[in-house]
Scaffold this motif. Sequence first.
Motif, PDB file in Angstrom:
ATOM      1  N   THR A  54       0.858  -1.178   0.000  1.00 24.23           N
ATOM      2  CA  THR A  54       0.000   0.000   0.000  1.00 24.23           C
ATOM      3  C   THR A  54       0.895   1.230   0.000  1.00 24.23           C
ATOM      4  OG1 THR A  54      -1.685  -1.163   1.280  1.00 24.23           O
ATOM      5  CG2 THR A  54      -1.845   1.239   1.191  1.00 24.23           C
ATOM      6  N   VAL A  55       0.676   2.112  -0.961  1.00 25.87           N
ATOM      7  CA  VAL A  55       1.532   3.286  -1.111  1.00 25.87           C
ATOM      8  C   VAL A  55       0.746   4.534  -0.739  1.00 25.87           C
ATOM      9  CG1 VAL A  55       3.012   4.576  -2.695  1.00 25.87           C
ATOM     10  CG2 VAL A  55       2.713   2.120  -2.998  1.00 25.87           C
ATOM     11  N   THR A  56       1.323   5.320   0.168  1.00 28.50           N
ATOM     12  CA  THR A  56       0.698   6.586   0.568  1.00 28.50           C
ATOM     13  C   THR A  56       1.775   7.650   0.667  1.00 28.50           C
ATOM     14  OG1 THR A  56       0.932   6.000   2.909  1.00 28.50           O
ATOM     15  CG2 THR A  56      -1.163   5.452   1.844  1.00 28.50           C
ATOM     16  N   GLN A  57       1.341   8.852   0.962  1.00 27.09           N
ATOM     17  CA  GLN A  57       2.284   9.944   1.162  1.00 27.09           C
ATOM     18  C   GLN A  57       1.891  10.708   2.418  1.00 27.09           C
ATOM     19  OE1 GLN A  57       3.800  11.591  -2.258  1.00 27.09           O
ATOM     20  NE2 GLN A  57       4.661  13.418  -1.356  1.00 27.09           N
ATOM     21  N   SER A  58       2.874  10.919   3.298  1.00 22.14           N
ATOM     22  CA  SER A  58       2.656  11.667   4.521  1.00 22.14           C
ATOM     23  C   SER A  58       3.463  12.956   4.443  1.00 22.14           C
ATOM     24  CB  SER A  58       3.079  10.828   5.735  1.00 22.14           C
ATOM     25  OG  SER A  58       2.960  11.570   6.923  1.00 22.14           O
TER      26      SER A  58
END
Length: 618
Positions: A159-163
């Motif tokens: 799962t790829v996200t950006q913080s």
Amino acid sequence: MEEKKFDVQSLIGFLLIGAILLWMLYNNSFEDNTEENPKIATEQIDAPANEDFEQNDISNNTPQDSAAVAASRKKLGEFGYSSSLASATNNTTTISNDVLELKIDNKGGYISEARLVKFKTYDSIPVYTIKDGNASFNINFTTRDGKVINTQDMYFEPTVTQSGENKVISMKLKVSPDEFLEYRYVLKPGEYMMDFTVRSQGLNGVINGSSQIVMDWKLKGYRHSKSIPYENRYTELSYEHNDGDDSDVGKGKLDEEDAEDVTYIAYKQHFFSSILLTDTPFERADFISKDLVEDEDIDTVYTKEFSSSVPLALKGGELNYNMNWYYGPTDYKILNDYDRNLDEVVPLGWGIFGWINKNIFIPFFAFLSGFLPSYGIAIIVMTIVVRLVLSPVTYKSYLSQAKMKILRPEINEINEKYKDNPMKKQQETMKLQSKAGASPLSGCLPALMQIPVFYALFQFFPSAFQLRQKGFLWADDLSSYDTIAQLPFNIPFYGDHVSLFPILASIAIFVYMMMTTGQNMQNAQQPGMPNMKFLMYLSPLMMLIFFNNYASGLSLYYFTSNLITIGIMLVIKYVIVDEEKIHAKIQANKKKPKKQGKFARKMQEMMEQAEQQKNAKK
């Protein structure tokens, strides 16, 4: 005429075909929607491969084949669930920043490629610390139903996200939608170090806490430099343990060690390192280093193979370790800025030698290289400054040699007079030197005072990352050997090339030793003392042979240092020191009553007692 009858089977067939068409239309519409969302995510994190993220949105689908689920569960227990998901493929997920590009595999959940964006190898190939299966990361444990799990063989769901500006990849090895083992990677802008978390959720009833849980990390170090033996000399496994102590493994063909309370493990490939750090110290770790270079004269891909085995502990039935990965240059400044004691990975020498490098030479060299036009000139300027600072020590050493030269005729007389009585000869020689105020030790001590400086620089230049691929004059890389001629054959210990800087350094050392050692060789050789003429030829020869494969920056330093020392000694000899005045002063000292020091007096008493005992026996 035959009456047409209603065909029920045809109706059923048409209905089935219509249902299939409707299902296909619906399925295509669903796939279009699932393709749009990953594209949005890809643009958000600047990752190139759309297929890497398609599985992110369909990951929560129920397993499609109940038979496959049953087979997987039979083999892997509850972890068989993970192999039936859509993420059970050999896909990879790519994230990058401006210095590091990483590819993480679904199978194993670990990094399959780590490329350092800004660097090239000696033959202009991109620098990879991980590529083509040279590294592995595995956690081995047993489930409560007796299944042995190796995470490197299991499929993780990405799962790829950006913080904010950070790019996050979560790799989950699932036993159900809400129960999993997770590897979480957080890559920050401009950083070689990323956050890495190993944690489990809902597995306290799945993992058998009574059996050992072991984390294994292995890596075969790629060759990145021109000289195989030179790079291999500085390729080793380093680790920190026991609250700040640091140790190294990897000097021999096969080395094994273990340690307790380990806080980081570093696989150092000379100028590039792969490091695993942990906030919670590992209670124990076992290390293995194996030299893979069978023949240094044959081209090779790998230098050494490293392996670390670390038992992990459960907390409340779950795994929870906050760690960091570092894939980057073995650059003192970069590593030191993390304030994690990583500067110890750079081999700057132990004790006083490391202190001199960290507090004097590294800051001073950084200052010089900041405004001088080339790193070669910075080496020369730093060498000049060092030699000028040490020139008072050189003066004291030369002055002692001048006094001994003046006393040489009288010492020769003593040697001839007592040639059959070594004890008496030594006693009279010491008495003469004491009266004249001259001693060989007064020349040795200044030389010994310079050893920490010289050894610190010997460690500094091979470890200076700034010199890598920086040219000067005919040398195209100051961190590797220079070449003025390529030989059609290989000479043992020398190589298949001719380097000019070691030749110049050898000539300078020979001239320097002629000026220092040569002028004292007229003395009769004393028993037990090394043959000075032999040493005068041995040192330049050793420099010529072994430094042929060393960094040209180090040979440039030795050449410059000895050249400057020769100049300083010529100035001292012909401008500063007046041998006639020294001779007059010695004669005046001989007439004065000489008060012996406690040590000299004790030595003389011991020698007199030994002489008396010898005469008594006769």
